[in-house]
Write a protein that holds these residues in place. Structure first.
Motif, PDB file in Angstrom:
ATOM      1  N   ASN A   1       8.373 -76.841 -56.439  1.00 43.72           N
ATOM      2  CA  ASN A   1       7.953 -75.505 -55.703  1.00 43.72           C
ATOM      3  C   ASN A   1       6.737 -75.227 -56.884  1.00 43.72           C
ATOM      4  O   ASN A   1       7.443 -74.167 -57.701  1.00 43.72           O
TER       5      ASN A   1
ATOM      6  N   ASP B   1       6.723 -72.504 -47.639  1.00 42.49           N
ATOM      7  CA  ASP B   1       5.297 -73.181 -47.550  1.00 42.49           C
ATOM      8  C   ASP B   1       4.999 -73.574 -49.158  1.00 42.49           C
ATOM      9  O   ASP B   1       3.839 -73.893 -48.942  1.00 42.49           O
TER      10      ASP B   1
ATOM     11  N   ASP C   1      11.096 -67.741 -50.615  1.00 42.09           N
ATOM     12  CA  ASP C   1      10.342 -67.231 -51.148  1.00 42.09           C
ATOM     13  C   ASP C   1       8.708 -67.578 -51.487  1.00 42.09           C
ATOM     14  O   ASP C   1       8.696 -69.145 -51.193  1.00 42.09           O
ATOM     15  N   ASP C   2       8.254 -66.286 -51.112  1.00 46.65           N
ATOM     16  CA  ASP C   2       6.717 -67.025 -50.465  1.00 46.65           C
ATOM     17  C   ASP C   2       6.573 -67.196 -48.805  1.00 46.65           C
ATOM     18  O   ASP C   2       5.875 -67.505 -48.431  1.00 46.65           O
TER      19      ASP C   2
ATOM     20  N   ASP D   1      12.217 -70.434 -45.550  1.00 46.19           N
ATOM     21  CA  ASP D   1      12.637 -70.880 -47.122  1.00 46.19           C
ATOM     22  C   ASP D   1      12.279 -69.111 -47.037  1.00 46.19           C
ATOM     23  O   ASP D   1      12.232 -68.935 -45.933  1.00 46.19           O
TER      24      ASP D   1
END
Ligand code: MG
Length: 265
Positions: free
Chosen positions: A173, A209, A20-21, A18
């Motif tokens: 998300n 995440d 982002d974050d 993934d």
């Protein structure tokens, strides 16, 4: 200058990250620890692991992210908008996996036409009862941006209470939600991308995440999974139940921890 790496002699594994974050922290400055690239290039050349990004971002937004994070090399594949597949071509251009992307678009068009009534119901609800925003753009017909996680929780409950076409699902998300066809998500995209090198789910590692990463962590998608320390509790629980690796550290530091767990340094 971004480089396309030469291919290892034999491909043995695939890794889906993934963005982002997981690799890049949203509240941060968009940068990514150079140690991640050292680590992934070592894993790629030592273990013949193809690596790619599976994200909710559009390809355009992801390329922006690559620039902000100063990617020195391009990943071997991308799954954008949780469903479209691209491979790096010449001159840093991204080449669509046409057969998959075309089928994906046709299936979504058909599904959204069939689901007009239920989608309108959701739109009416969020526009009259919440401060969330309905998002409909070219190539991305039905999505929602809420003003908070709590508001998105409420919207999710509303959607789950509606009777809908069995193919109509959604990917969430944090405060973002996108309606989608059940057959297309980060997980099925990852399996299809890995198949390009003849790599099956028993040789796939997935790291993420948030809720929209859960489809990647299913046993039929990947043999190994992991998350950074900042992942949602639901994600951590899922990974633990599958005996995956939950990292102590957040973001890319946590990702490096997961890679260290599965690939001996
Ligand atoms: Mg994420």
């Amino acid at each position: 200058m971004v480089r396309i790496l030469p291919e290892p002699p034999i491909w043995k594994a695939a890794i889906g990250f993934d963005f982002d974050d997981t690799l890049v922290m949203k509240g941060g400055n968009g940068s990514l620890d150079p140690r991640f690239f050292e680590c992934i290039q070592w894993v790629r050349s030592t273990y013949g692991a193809a690596w790619g990004i599976a994200t909710g971002r559009s390809l355009y937004q992801l390329v922006e992210g690559f620039n902000e994070a100063s990617f020195p090399v391009l990943p071997d594949f991308v799954v954008a908008r949780e469903r479209e597949i691209y491979f790096p071509g010449q001159f840093g251009r991204w080449v669509p996996h046409e057969e998959w992307n075309d089928r994906c678009e046709r299936d979504h068009d058909r599904l959204f036409r069939k689901s007009k009534r239920v989608l309108n119901k959701v739109r009416k609800f969020i526009e009259s009862k919440t401060s969330a925003r309905w998002v409909s753009v070219e190539g991305d017909a039905a999505g929602i941006e809420a003003s908070s996680d709590a508001e998105m929780d409420e919207i999710q409950t509303f959607i789950e209470g509606l009777s809908r076409n069995s193919n109509l699902t959604f990917e969430r998300n944090s405060i973002y939600l996108r309606f989608s066809h059940r057959d297309y998500n980060k997980g099925t995209g990852l399996v299809e991308a890995a198949d390009r090198w003849g790599i099956g789910p028993d040789r796939i590692l997935a790291i993420g995440d948030n809720y929209n990463d859960l489809p990647m962590f299913q046993p039929q998608i990947c043999d190994a999974c992991g998350c950074p320390g900042n992942a949602l509790d639901e994600v951590k629980d899922f990974i633990r139940n599958r005996a995956g690796k939950v990292a102590e550290k957040s973001g890319s530091d946590g990702v490096i921890e997961v890679l260290g767990h599965y690939f001996d340094p």
